[in-house]
Every structure is written in structure tokens, then in C-alpha cells.
Scaffold this active site. Structure first.
Site, PDB file in Angstrom:
ATOM      1  N   GLY A  18       0.800  -1.205   0.000  1.00 21.98           N
ATOM      2  CA  GLY A  18       0.000   0.000   0.000  1.00 21.98           C
ATOM      3  C   GLY A  18       0.839   1.264   0.000  1.00 21.98           C
TER       4      GLY A  18
ATOM      5  N   ASP B  66       7.931 -10.561   4.224  1.00 18.51           N
ATOM      6  CA  ASP B  66       8.328  -9.525   3.258  1.00 18.51           C
ATOM      7  C   ASP B  66       9.463  -8.671   3.835  1.00 18.51           C
ATOM      8  OD1 ASP B  66       8.314  -8.083   0.900  1.00 18.51           O
ATOM      9  OD2 ASP B  66       6.754  -6.700   1.562  1.00 18.51           O
TER      10      ASP B  66
END
Length: 604
Positions: free
Chosen positions: A331, A443
Site C-alpha cells: 500500500g 516480506d
């Protein structure tokens, strides 16, 4: 060259010869923990202490003959507490143990540079005060002399990492969530004075102080402060980990530890009470990893943090999402300000969010919100407005790890970089083993390691893997078939475990080591992939090429390279746990030689 014969000389030197009777190797040039008469300690070599009289593996002390001519003794990763003060005497000065039982520093022509007196030898063993060397005890502990021996004792609220090894340090024996589990518990903070104890670590902040109450209050009001040291008119604030503690018999120095005090008529049925901590109806223990950047209008309770926000509130907070400060696969991040406190925040608008119900999303928020560690970015709130899902984090004022590693002129010193690496490892150890719900990050990369105002690294975006659609956590770099930060098991359809995070951490560790990106196609083709280049130089014995002209201890450089190479092993079972990674980085465990990262033949 083939070895034809070997001989054990009367001096104790073990010598290997070739067919011409020329010496090709001798044990005197590779000392371990002992020097024998006539044996030299050459420039660039060091003696290592044993862990104990019965455990002869490497301990923490080093006696090093430096290439600048200075002879020093020190515990691993700490400043020397003995020096011969002969730096600048040349690059080939050696320490020699004479047949007369004395020690001499000789220059490169064999001239006597300095006699090492018996008085100096006494200094090496710290016989006058054995707790003086910094680092003789591990993190969050303090040293006490007991005749000819020492004892390393854990600070209040900690327990030994390895009871059989005093130098392993101490770790917390409870978490905030364990005790503050019930709404019926009231949490207050206080400062506990430690008698005859001193912390010698450099503070992150020094304030003028009018006395004990002033110093205690200054620490209570600072969420980063875990201990305060009062000396004369100065108040020295300390953050975790607390280092270089020792018993101190003076009267002018006072140490305070921050504690949380809970009181309740009856504990909640599922509350975990630290063993041995009940005192007069109260429970007292040291706060570990205090919440960083709590919302000023939220009480410290896992049921009210993170706070839910309306979308309109976040629009106002970010000036209609006006200032973008970051963008990634999960995002876009915007800078915001909480109006009533003027506190800066980072608001992340999640993209491609998995289709789950409101209740499931709120459950995930509570799980993430219960994680409290100084090396994790604090989640302050969230917004759930139909398809709009946003997260509100504490604001990190110094950008990402990438900003300090790859920006010309901002390259941190070696010790600063290693401190960053160890702190990142501590954050992942918490996520993997210590928080209530085990979290696999999925991640890890330099963009997701953020730096606060004190340049302390904090892991961001943890816990998002369960919120995002699958493709968001299974991306590849697509460059020359390399896997970037993504562990190879993602592409083999294997179960994903915490070892996937260990692999990614290993890549980031190599970037920290070399201050360059894992993939850089502006470099020659054979240097573009960092992990391949590191193993090539490790195998060829050319590790200095990785760090240029930096003056880095060879053993420390080799240790960090080994840690990185073990982390990026192709086979997950070969990678160490994050707890072992941290111990290896701290120098408290020995490392075997790692195989090629693509090997499946070895284990650790």
C-alpha cells in the site's frame, strides 16, 4: 605443496615440512588460548580465552596484537580495557614469550620495543577489580566480584539466556501482555532504585538533574527510557539492552529501573504471574520494550490499542492524504498529525486486501496491536470502512534502512551497522518466538526496516501477510532468475515457516555488511548479485574486498559473513533460528564454516 614429514619440537611447536625439509606450516604461528616460551603473537593474530576451565571453546576475551603495533585486551565487541600504548610503532610488532618467562614487544627488526611487566600482566587479568572489563557479563546483567571469581546476575525482571554460560546475558522473564491481560488490572509505572549497581554504557540522552526525584520523573515521562543513572547533577537515560552493569560500592551513583506495578483484588484466571514475583499483594517486574509512541488518548491496555478510527478522521489527519512518504506492494503511506497532541503518524492505505469479514480484520488488528517491542513499529490504530482498510503507525523520522545504507555520505560506521543488525534480529526473534501469536513477516527487505529519531531500527509491515492477497507475499525480483529477498521455498510450493524470514534477514544482513543493494546491475556482471559475490570472496579468502578501506577486525568481518551465509542456505532446515542468529552476531556461540548457499549437505 605436498607435506612429507612432521615433527613435534621440544618447544611444543608442531611443524610440517615439504620434501626439501622447508617448513610449510607451524602451530606457533596460529596460537589459540596459550603462548609457549619462544612463541610469538604476530601482528594481526590474537589469543582467545576459553569459556571456562572445563569448556575449552572460545570465550569472550581476546588478547590481540594489532597491525598498528598496539597490544590490547578486550571482551568481544567492547572497548579494550588494556593497551600497551605502542600504536604507531609499525605494522610488524609482535608479542614474544621469552625463555626467561617474560613477555616482550619486538619491532620488525627484532629490537626490543617494550618489556611487559608483571604489573601489566596483573592488569590483564583484572586482579585488582575483576568486574572492570566492559562486556564481561552479557546484556541486562551486572557483574559482582566473589573473591577470585565473578558472578553475573540478571537485573530485576530478567532471567539468564543460558544458565551454564554467564556471558550469554539475560532476557525478559515475562511480557507486558502476560500480566496486563485482564481489564480489572490497573497498570502504573514507577522507578526502582538499585543499590550498589552501576551501568557504564553510553546514555542516549543526558539531562541536568536536581536530584533523585527529578531524574526518576524524567525517565518516567520518556517512553524510550528503561533505566536512569544519577551521577552528581546529571541524569543519564538508558535504553534496552542494558549493558556493562557491575556492582559499585560508591555512594554518589544511583541507578533506577523502570517498572510496571499492577494491583487487583483478584488476578484474571488466565493471567500469567511471573514466578517469584508476588510481594504483599502486588506484582512488580521490569518493563521490557515499552510501547513506542502510544496514542496520547489511549490507556495502556491490549483491549484498547490499537484504536479504531473513522475514515473522515484519517482524511483530516493526513490533510486529505496530501503528503506521500512511502509506497510498496502492500500500500501507500501518508504523513499525518494527531490533532490534539500534534503527534506525527504514518497512515498506510492497504491495497489488494484479502476478502475477509470485519470481525476477522479486527481480530488481526488486535493480534498486531499486542506486539510490543522496541524494534517493532508500533501500530496505533486502524480504519475499517467497507472496502477501505487503513493502518495508523508511529512515524519514523529517519526513513528506512535503505536511506542510511545507500545514500552517499550517510554510511554508518561498522559498529553502528552491527548494532542495527543485532536490533533487527531481536525484533524478529520476538515475532517468531516471544509474542503471544507467532508472526511470520514474509516480506523482509531494507525498505521495511525503518529508523526512529535515535537511529534505532524498527520492523514495519509485520502481520500483513495474513491481511493481503496471496500474490502480495509471493513476489520475485525476476532478475536473472535470482530470488531477491524471497526464500526459495516460496517457489517450490513448500510449507512456509519462520525460516523464510531467516533467509530474507540474511540478505539484508549482507546489505548492511557491504552497504550496497543485493542486486545492482550498474556493477560488472560478476559482481551484480551480492550473495553470490560474498560467497565467492569468502571461499577465496578475500573478504576485505567487500568493505573497501574500512578498518574492520578480520574475525568480526568473517563472523558476520558466516552468519549471513548460514541464513541464506537454500534448504530451510540448514538455516539457524533467529535466536541462534542473534547469539552468533553477539559472538556468544562459535560458527562452523558454511557451505555454498545452494548446498544440501551440511547442518547447523
Amino acid at each position: 605443496m605436498p607435506i612429507s614429514s612432521a615433527s613435534m619440537l621440544d618447544s611444543g611447536n608442531y611443524v610440517l615440512y615439504n620434501a626439501s625439509r622447508a617448513i610449510v606450516w607451524q602451530s606457533f604461528l596460529y596460537p589459540t588460548d596459550t603462548l609457549l616460551p619462544t612463541q610469538p603473537l604476530l601482528a594481526g593474530k590474537e589469543l582467545r580465552s576459553t569459556k571456562s576451565e572445563t569448556d575449552h571453546s572460545s570465550g569472550i576475551f581476546r588478547l590481540a596484537m594489532q597491525v598498528d603495533g598496539n597490544l590490547v585486551q578486550y571482551p568481544v565487541d567492547t572497548p579494550p580495557y588494556y593497551s600497551s600504548f605502542t600504536n604507531g610503532a609499525g605494522s610488524n610488532v609482535s608479542l614474544n614469550f621469552g625463555v626467561d618467562g617474560r613477555l616482550y614487544l619486538l619491532n620488525d627488526t627484532g629490537g626490543n620495543l617494550k618489556n611487559i611487566s608483571e604489573r601489566e600482566i596483573a592488569k590483564w587479568s583484572s586482579s585488582t577489580y575483576r568486574c572492570k572489563p566492559k562486556g564481561i557479563c552479557g546484556y541486562n546483567s551486572y557483574c559482582v566480584t566473589m573473591g577470585e571469581a565473578i558472578d553475573c546476575r540478571c537485573l530485576l525482571g530478567f532471567e539468564s539466556v543460558n544458565p551454564g554460560n554467564q556471558t550469554s546475558g539475560c532476557e525478559r522473564n515475562s511480557s507486558i501482555g502476560d500480566v496486563c491481560r485482564s481489564k480489572n488490572w490497573n497498570c502504573n509505572y514507577t522507578m526502582q532504585e538499585l543499590g550498589r549497581t552501576w551501568l557504564e554504557d553510553a546514555p542516549y540522552m543526558v539531562l541536568s538533574s536536581s536530584g533523585k526525584e527529578d531524574c526518576k520523573q524524567a525517565c518516567l515521562e520518556d517512553l524510550n527510557c528503561q533505566a536512569a543513572v544519577l551521577e552528581d547533577a546529571s541524569c543519564r537515560k538508558q535504553r534496552l539492552p542494558l549493558r556493562y552493569g557491575r556492582r559499585y560500592e560508591g555512594t554518589s551513583k544511583v541507578v533506577f529501573l523502570k517498572e510496571v506495578v499492577m494491583s487487583s483484588a483478584a488476578p484474571a484466571p488466565d493471567a500469567v504471574v511471573p514466578k517469584g514475583s508476588r510481594k504483599n499483594g502486588r506484582i512488580v517486574f521490569l518493563i521490557i520494550g515499552l510501547m513506542n509512541g502510544l496514542n496520547s488518548d489511549a490507556k495502556w491496555n491490549e483491549d484498547v490499542a490499537p484504536r479504531p478510527y473513522a475514515y473522515e478522521e484519517l482524511e483530516k489527519m493526513t490533510n486529505n492524504f496530501n503528503e506521500e512518504v512511502g509506497r510498496g506492494a502492500s500500500g501507500t503511506v501518508y504523513k499525518g498529525v494527531i490533532e490534539n497532541s500534534q503527534k506525527l503518524v504514518a497512515v498506510k492505505r492497504l491495497e489488494k486486501v484479502a476478502a475477509e469479514g470485519d470481525k476477522e480484520f479486527q481480530t488481526e488488528m488486535r493480534i498486531i496491536g499486542r506486539t510490543h517491542h522496541r524494534n517493532l513499529v508500533r501500530l496505533l490504530g486502524y480504519c475499517l470502512d467497507g472496502p477501505k482498510k487503513l493502518l495508523v503507525y508511529e512515524y519514523m523520522s529517519n526513513g528506512s534502512l535503505a536511506d542510511i545504507l545507500f545514500t552517499p555520505g550517510r554510511k554508518p560506521y561498522w559498529e553502528e551497522r552491527m548494532g542495527v543488525a543485532r536490533n533487527i534480529a531481536r525484533g524478529f526473534l520476538y515475532l517468531h518466538e516471544e509474542c503471544d501469536t507467532r508472526i511470520i513477516h514474509c516480506d523482509i527487505k531494507h525498505q521495511n526496516i525503518l529508523m526512529d529519531e535515535y537511529m534505532c531500527p524498527k520492523i514495519s509491515d509485520f502481520g500483513l501477510a495474513k491481511l493481503l492477497q496471496p500474490e502480495q507475499t509471493r513476489t520475485t525480483t525476476g532478475i536473472r532468475g535470482t530470488k531477491g529477498y524471497v526464500a526459495p521455498e516460496w517457489h517450490r510450493k513448500m510449507p512456509i515457516t519462520v525460516k523464510a524470514d531467516v533467509y530474507s534477514f540474511g540478505i539484508v544482513l549482507l546489505e548492511i555488511l557491504c552497504c550496497r543493494r543485493n542486486v545492482d546491475w550498474s556493477l560488472p556482471h560478476d559482481e551484480a548479485i551480492l550473495d553470490e559475490l560474498v560467497y565467492h570472496y569468502f571461499e577465496s579468502g578475500e573478504l576485505r574486498k567487500l568493505v573497501g578501506d574500512e578498518n574492520i577486525d578480520r574475525k568480526q568481518l568473517e563472523r558476520v559473513v558466516k552468519v549471513g551465509l548460514w541464513c541464506i542456505q537454500n534448504e530451510p532446515s540448514l538455516r539457524p533460528s533467529m535466536k541462534k542468529v542473534l547469539l552468533m552476531l553477539e559472538g556468544t556461540v562459535d560458527l562452523p564454516v558454511p557451505p555454498s548457499p545452494n548446498s544440501f549437505l551440511s547442518t547447523i
